[in-house]
Design a protein around this motif. Structure first.
Motif, PDB file in Angstrom:
ATOM      1  N   PRO A 106      40.323-104.882 -57.727  1.00  0.00           N
ATOM      2  CA  PRO A 106      41.379-105.866 -57.428  1.00  0.00           C
ATOM      3  C   PRO A 106      42.627-105.674 -58.284  1.00  0.00           C
ATOM      4  O   PRO A 106      43.744-105.812 -57.797  1.00  0.00           O
ATOM      5  CB  PRO A 106      40.707-107.212 -57.714  1.00  0.00           C
ATOM      6  CG  PRO A 106      39.244-106.941 -57.514  1.00  0.00           C
ATOM      7  CD  PRO A 106      39.043-105.536 -58.027  1.00  0.00           C
ATOM      8  N   LYS A 107      42.449-105.322 -59.555  1.00  0.00           N
ATOM      9  CA  LYS A 107      43.606-105.081 -60.428  1.00  0.00           C
ATOM     10  C   LYS A 107      44.350-103.828 -59.979  1.00  0.00           C
ATOM     11  O   LYS A 107      45.584-103.789 -60.001  1.00  0.00           O
ATOM     12  CB  LYS A 107      43.161-104.956 -61.887  1.00  0.00           C
ATOM     13  CG  LYS A 107      44.323-104.785 -62.855  1.00  0.00           C
ATOM     14  CD  LYS A 107      43.870-104.962 -64.273  1.00  0.00           C
ATOM     15  CE  LYS A 107      44.989-104.744 -65.274  1.00  0.00           C
ATOM     16  NZ  LYS A 107      46.128-105.622 -65.093  1.00  0.00           N
ATOM     17  N   ALA A 149      34.244-111.073 -58.031  1.00  0.00           N
ATOM     18  CA  ALA A 149      34.700-112.136 -57.122  1.00  0.00           C
ATOM     19  C   ALA A 149      35.891-112.868 -57.733  1.00  0.00           C
ATOM     20  O   ALA A 149      36.883-113.135 -57.043  1.00  0.00           O
ATOM     21  CB  ALA A 149      33.565-113.112 -56.828  1.00  0.00           C
ATOM     22  N   LEU A 150      35.827-113.167 -59.031  1.00  0.00           N
ATOM     23  CA  LEU A 150      36.940-113.837 -59.708  1.00  0.00           C
ATOM     24  C   LEU A 150      38.169-112.926 -59.796  1.00  0.00           C
ATOM     25  O   LEU A 150      39.300-113.406 -59.733  1.00  0.00           O
ATOM     26  CB  LEU A 150      36.518-114.310 -61.100  1.00  0.00           C
ATOM     27  CG  LEU A 150      35.562-115.504 -61.121  1.00  0.00           C
ATOM     28  CD1 LEU A 150      35.056-115.760 -62.538  1.00  0.00           C
ATOM     29  CD2 LEU A 150      36.220-116.737 -60.544  1.00  0.00           C
ATOM     30  N   LEU A 178      43.568-111.914 -57.822  1.00  0.00           N
ATOM     31  CA  LEU A 178      44.471-111.115 -56.979  1.00  0.00           C
ATOM     32  C   LEU A 178      45.113-111.985 -55.912  1.00  0.00           C
ATOM     33  O   LEU A 178      46.331-111.949 -55.725  1.00  0.00           O
ATOM     34  CB  LEU A 178      43.692-109.964 -56.323  1.00  0.00           C
ATOM     35  CG  LEU A 178      44.404-109.186 -55.205  1.00  0.00           C
ATOM     36  CD1 LEU A 178      45.625-108.461 -55.734  1.00  0.00           C
ATOM     37  CD2 LEU A 178      43.439-108.220 -54.538  1.00  0.00           C
ATOM     38  N   GLY A 179      44.321-112.802 -55.243  1.00  0.00           N
ATOM     39  CA  GLY A 179      44.857-113.683 -54.199  1.00  0.00           C
ATOM     40  C   GLY A 179      45.863-114.681 -54.736  1.00  0.00           C
ATOM     41  O   GLY A 179      46.915-114.912 -54.120  1.00  0.00           O
ATOM     42  N   ALA A 197      51.441-116.297 -55.368  1.00  0.00           N
ATOM     43  CA  ALA A 197      52.549-116.664 -56.257  1.00  0.00           C
ATOM     44  C   ALA A 197      53.797-115.836 -55.949  1.00  0.00           C
ATOM     45  O   ALA A 197      54.913-116.344 -56.010  1.00  0.00           O
ATOM     46  CB  ALA A 197      52.141-116.478 -57.721  1.00  0.00           C
ATOM     47  N   MET A 198      53.598-114.571 -55.592  1.00  0.00           N
ATOM     48  CA  MET A 198      54.735-113.702 -55.305  1.00  0.00           C
ATOM     49  C   MET A 198      55.517-114.172 -54.079  1.00  0.00           C
ATOM     50  O   MET A 198      56.686-113.839 -53.932  1.00  0.00           O
ATOM     51  CB  MET A 198      54.259-112.261 -55.093  1.00  0.00           C
ATOM     52  CG  MET A 198      53.777-111.611 -56.374  1.00  0.00           C
ATOM     53  SD  MET A 198      52.997-110.004 -56.139  1.00  0.00           S
ATOM     54  CE  MET A 198      54.361-109.032 -55.525  1.00  0.00           C
ATOM     55  N   TYR A 199      54.885-114.968 -53.230  1.00  0.00           N
ATOM     56  CA  TYR A 199      55.556-115.459 -52.021  1.00  0.00           C
ATOM     57  C   TYR A 199      56.189-116.836 -52.202  1.00  0.00           C
ATOM     58  O   TYR A 199      56.800-117.349 -51.282  1.00  0.00           O
ATOM     59  CB  TYR A 199      54.566-115.487 -50.842  1.00  0.00           C
ATOM     60  CG  TYR A 199      54.315-114.116 -50.302  1.00  0.00           C
ATOM     61  CD1 TYR A 199      55.211-113.522 -49.426  1.00  0.00           C
ATOM     62  CD2 TYR A 199      53.198-113.396 -50.694  1.00  0.00           C
ATOM     63  CE1 TYR A 199      55.000-112.248 -48.940  1.00  0.00           C
ATOM     64  CE2 TYR A 199      52.979-112.117 -50.211  1.00  0.00           C
ATOM     65  CZ  TYR A 199      53.880-111.556 -49.336  1.00  0.00           C
ATOM     66  OH  TYR A 199      53.667-110.284 -48.870  1.00  0.00           O
TER      67      TYR A 199
END
Length: 190
Positions: free
Chosen positions: A52-53, A111-112, A117-118, A123-125
């Motif tokens: 995810p990172k 999972a975390l 990531l989500g 936040a970027m949006y």
């Protein structure tokens, strides 16, 4: 130099990049620091097995590359669109691999990491600084749990928590729109 030492160095340079991104006041310098940070963190994430990172940093690097090409070069729209499509295809493939690996061997930490990531992508949006900062603050706490035990990531997430808390409490510009904001490698990136 052993792989373990190299990975440790990448972790500490990630912390240094994260701090440098927060101090620049020029968008061009911030983008350069974000490139370095994302490149460092992509390699670090792959070596640590943090898919995810890796996805997050590839997304941030792609977004910054796209914005840099559009804002600071004379590249044609066709070249910029082709660059964006190529980056999207690469991120999609890596995302597929990451999800497949997670489904094969699910863990709470991974999972975390996907939840973090989500949150960061959401936040970027955001179009207001306040909403962005609230989500990044949440990312700090989720990331602390996701990367528990890794000193460098916990320092980065602690910095995120501290900076976002300070800005939520004391920064008076929080109601302004964040059109075209660059997200840093860990924010960008953690």
């Amino acid at each position: 130099m052993t792989l373990e030492l190299f990975t440790e160095i990448l972790g500490w340079t990630s912390v240094a990049f994260y701090i440098s991104i927060t101090i620049f006041n020029s968008m061009k310098f911030t983008r350069f620091a974000a490139f370095g940070s994302a490149a460092n963190d992509i390699l670090w994430a792959f070596l640590m097995g943090w898919w995810p990172k890796a996805i997050l940093n590839l997304s941030v690097a792609s977004l910054n590359t796209f914005r840099y090409a559009k804002d600071f070069t004379q590249a044609s729209n066709r070249v910029i669109i082709a660059l964006g499509a190529l980056m999207a295809a690469g991120i999609s493939y890596i995302s597929y691999v990451a999800v497949t690996v997670f489904i094969a061997e699910p863990t709470l930490a991974v999972a975390l990491q996907f939840v973090d990531l989500g949150i960061i992508l959401l936040a970027m949006y955001m179009t207001t600084l306040r909403n962005y900062r609230i989500l990044m603050l949440l990312s700090g706490f989720v990331g602390m749990a996701a990367y528990y035990g890794n000193t460098q990531m916990m320092i980065i997430k602690a910095l995120v928590i501290g900076i976002m808390t300070f800005k939520l409490l004391y920064d008076k510009t929080e109601h302004q729109a964040t059109q075209g904001a660059v997200v840093d490698s860990d924010e960008q990136t953690a």
